[in-house]
Design a protein around this motif. Structure first.
Motif, mmCIF file in Angstrom:
data_model
loop_
_atom_site.group_PDB
_atom_site.id
_atom_site.type_symbol
_atom_site.label_atom_id
_atom_site.label_comp_id
_atom_site.label_asym_id
_atom_site.label_seq_id
_atom_site.Cartn_x
_atom_site.Cartn_y
_atom_site.Cartn_z
ATOM 1 N N ASN A 1 38.305 49.136 69.847
ATOM 2 C CA ASN A 1 37.186 48.601 70.619
ATOM 3 C C ASN A 1 37.597 47.259 71.229
ATOM 4 O O ASN A 1 37.323 46.984 72.395
ATOM 5 N N ASN A 2 38.228 46.421 70.413
ATOM 6 C CA ASN A 2 38.762 45.168 70.907
ATOM 7 C C ASN A 2 39.904 44.707 70.014
ATOM 8 O O ASN A 2 40.099 45.231 68.910
ATOM 9 N N GLN B 1 41.805 41.026 68.614
ATOM 10 C CA GLN B 1 41.586 39.585 68.486
ATOM 11 C C GLN B 1 42.854 38.915 67.953
ATOM 12 O O GLN B 1 43.612 39.529 67.209
ATOM 13 N N LEU C 1 39.565 36.962 72.064
ATOM 14 C CA LEU C 1 39.248 38.382 71.921
ATOM 15 C C LEU C 1 39.462 39.057 73.264
ATOM 16 O O LEU C 1 39.065 38.516 74.303
ATOM 17 N N ARG D 1 38.856 42.881 75.114
ATOM 18 C CA ARG D 1 38.231 44.177 74.935
ATOM 19 C C ARG D 1 39.168 45.279 75.434
ATOM 20 O O ARG D 1 40.079 45.027 76.226
ATOM 21 N N VAL E 1 39.514 45.752 66.065
ATOM 22 C CA VAL E 1 38.269 46.441 65.728
ATOM 23 C C VAL E 1 38.404 47.828 66.310
ATOM 24 O O VAL E 1 38.476 47.996 67.530
ATOM 25 N N ASN F 1 33.421 50.368 65.489
ATOM 26 C CA ASN F 1 33.103 49.004 65.068
ATOM 27 C C ASN F 1 33.259 48.796 63.572
ATOM 28 O O ASN F 1 32.401 48.201 62.923
ATOM 29 N N THR F 2 34.314 49.304 63.019
ATOM 30 C CA THR F 2 34.634 49.042 61.624
ATOM 31 C C THR F 2 35.295 47.665 61.531
ATOM 32 O O THR F 2 35.692 47.086 62.545
ATOM 33 N N PRO F 3 35.411 47.114 60.351
ATOM 34 C CA PRO F 3 35.918 45.749 60.210
ATOM 35 C C PRO F 3 37.341 45.579 60.733
ATOM 36 O O PRO F 3 38.073 46.525 60.912
ATOM 37 N N LEU F 4 37.679 44.314 60.919
ATOM 38 C CA LEU F 4 38.990 43.969 61.450
ATOM 39 C C LEU F 4 40.116 44.480 60.558
ATOM 40 O O LEU F 4 40.042 44.416 59.338
ATOM 41 N N PHE G 1 44.046 43.653 60.076
ATOM 42 C CA PHE G 1 45.002 42.602 60.420
ATOM 43 C C PHE G 1 46.437 43.067 60.287
ATOM 44 O O PHE G 1 46.769 43.888 59.432
ATOM 45 N N SER H 1 32.713 39.979 55.075
ATOM 46 C CA SER H 1 33.879 40.717 54.576
ATOM 47 C C SER H 1 34.640 39.882 53.557
ATOM 48 O O SER H 1 34.602 38.650 53.625
ATOM 49 N N TYR I 1 38.646 39.552 52.118
ATOM 50 C CA TYR I 1 40.040 39.910 52.293
ATOM 51 C C TYR I 1 40.864 39.249 51.197
ATOM 52 O O TYR I 1 40.497 38.206 50.682
ATOM 53 N N LEU J 1 46.522 40.167 55.803
ATOM 54 C CA LEU J 1 45.206 40.222 55.159
ATOM 55 C C LEU J 1 44.807 41.674 54.978
ATOM 56 O O LEU J 1 44.908 42.479 55.906
ATOM 57 N N LEU K 1 41.619 44.206 53.683
ATOM 58 C CA LEU K 1 40.180 44.226 53.480
ATOM 59 C C LEU K 1 39.838 44.830 52.125
ATOM 60 O O LEU K 1 40.295 45.925 51.789
ATOM 61 N N TYR L 1 33.250 45.126 52.490
ATOM 62 C CA TYR L 1 32.513 44.484 53.559
ATOM 63 C C TYR L 1 31.048 44.906 53.500
ATOM 64 O O TYR L 1 30.683 45.848 52.798
ATOM 65 N N ARG M 1 29.072 42.797 65.027
ATOM 66 C CA ARG M 1 29.997 43.911 64.893
ATOM 67 C C ARG M 1 31.462 43.503 64.757
ATOM 68 O O ARG M 1 32.334 44.056 65.409
ATOM 69 N N PHE M 2 31.718 42.480 63.934
ATOM 70 C CA PHE M 2 33.084 42.066 63.641
ATOM 71 C C PHE M 2 33.814 41.440 64.826
ATOM 72 O O PHE M 2 35.025 41.316 64.821
ATOM 73 N N GLN N 1 35.299 36.627 63.890
ATOM 74 C CA GLN N 1 34.949 36.331 62.516
ATOM 75 C C GLN N 1 35.193 34.860 62.196
ATOM 76 O O GLN N 1 36.143 34.248 62.663
#
Lengths: 111, 112
Positions: free
Chosen positions: A30-31, A33, A48, A50, A92, A96-99, A101, B33, B35, B43, B45, B48, B97-98, B101
């Motif tokens: 989705n994006n 960062q 960020l 997109r 993401v 839209n699940t969490p980041l 890394f 969240s 981490y 990092l 997860l 969350y 929506r994350f 952060q």
């Protein structure tokens, strides 16, 4: 692994030079960062981009995104000693699940 | 605003002990969240939450519990500490929506 990957793992440059870091990822996003982490500190959000954008600027930062290659790059122009830090890309994913890394690039800027 | 706060900053536990890492934010963010950061691993997860009363597992949830009774607080519980849980733990929050952060300063945990 669900993580993206930054390249290089470590980068050392002289003050005033440009620094380029790359990030590859595995799934549709989705994006994307970029974050900075100074030693012993929490992460700070930088920029960020997109999935429908190709390039974005913020001050001395320039980020590009190529969704066909599943890759992004972060360019820091005219680097300063204060830019010394670790830089992480995070995605993401669709839904839209969490980041997620990557492992980061350690940048050292030598004065 | 204090942003995202974490306590304690440092903690040493013995194997088998339990403890709770505290995380609070004063920005009225829905998404929070946890981490963990290990050398060379980036990092990862743990758990969350997308709102009060709603939590979900991340990539490495085993050995950890979370709850979200209020919007502000998101504690992380170590049930029975193991040396493999030695790490730096970061809490983060976001309003949308994350996107973007905000991270806390971290808790450095050592399990002996």
């Amino acid at each position: 692994s669900q993580q993206g990957e930054e390249d290089p793992q470590a980068l050392s440059i002289q003050e005033g030079e440009n620094a380029t870091m790359n990030c590859s990822y595995k799934t549709s996003i989705n994006n994307l960062q970029w974050y900075r982490q100074n030693s012993g500190r929490g992460l700070v959000h930088l920029i960020l981009i997109r999935s429908n954008e190709r390039e974005k600027h913020s001050g001395r930062l320039r980020v590009t995104l190529d969704t066909s290659k599943k890759s992004s790059s972060l360019l820091i122009t005219a680097s300063r000693a204060a830019d010394t830090a670790s830089y992480f890309c995070a995605q993401v994913r669709r839904g839209n699940t969490p980041l997620v890394f990557g492992k980061g690039t350690r940048l050292s800027v030598i004065a | 605003n204090a942003g995202v706060t974490q306590t304690p900053k440092f903690q040493v536990l013995k194997t088998g002990q339990s403890m709770t890492l505290q995380c609070a934010q004063d920005m009225n963010h829905e998404y929070m969240s946890w981490y963990r950061q290990d050398p060379g691993m980036g990092l990862r997860l743990i758990h969350y939450s997308v709102g009060a009363g709603i939590t979900d597992q991340g990539e490495v949830p085993n050995g950890y519990n979370v709850s979200r009774s209020t919007t502000e607080d998101f504690p992380l519980r170590l049930l029975s500490a193991a040396p493999s849980q030695t790490s730096v733990y970061f809490c983060a929050s976001t309003s949308t929506r994350f996107y973007e952060q905000y991270f806390g300063p971290g808790t450095r945990l050592t399990v002996t």
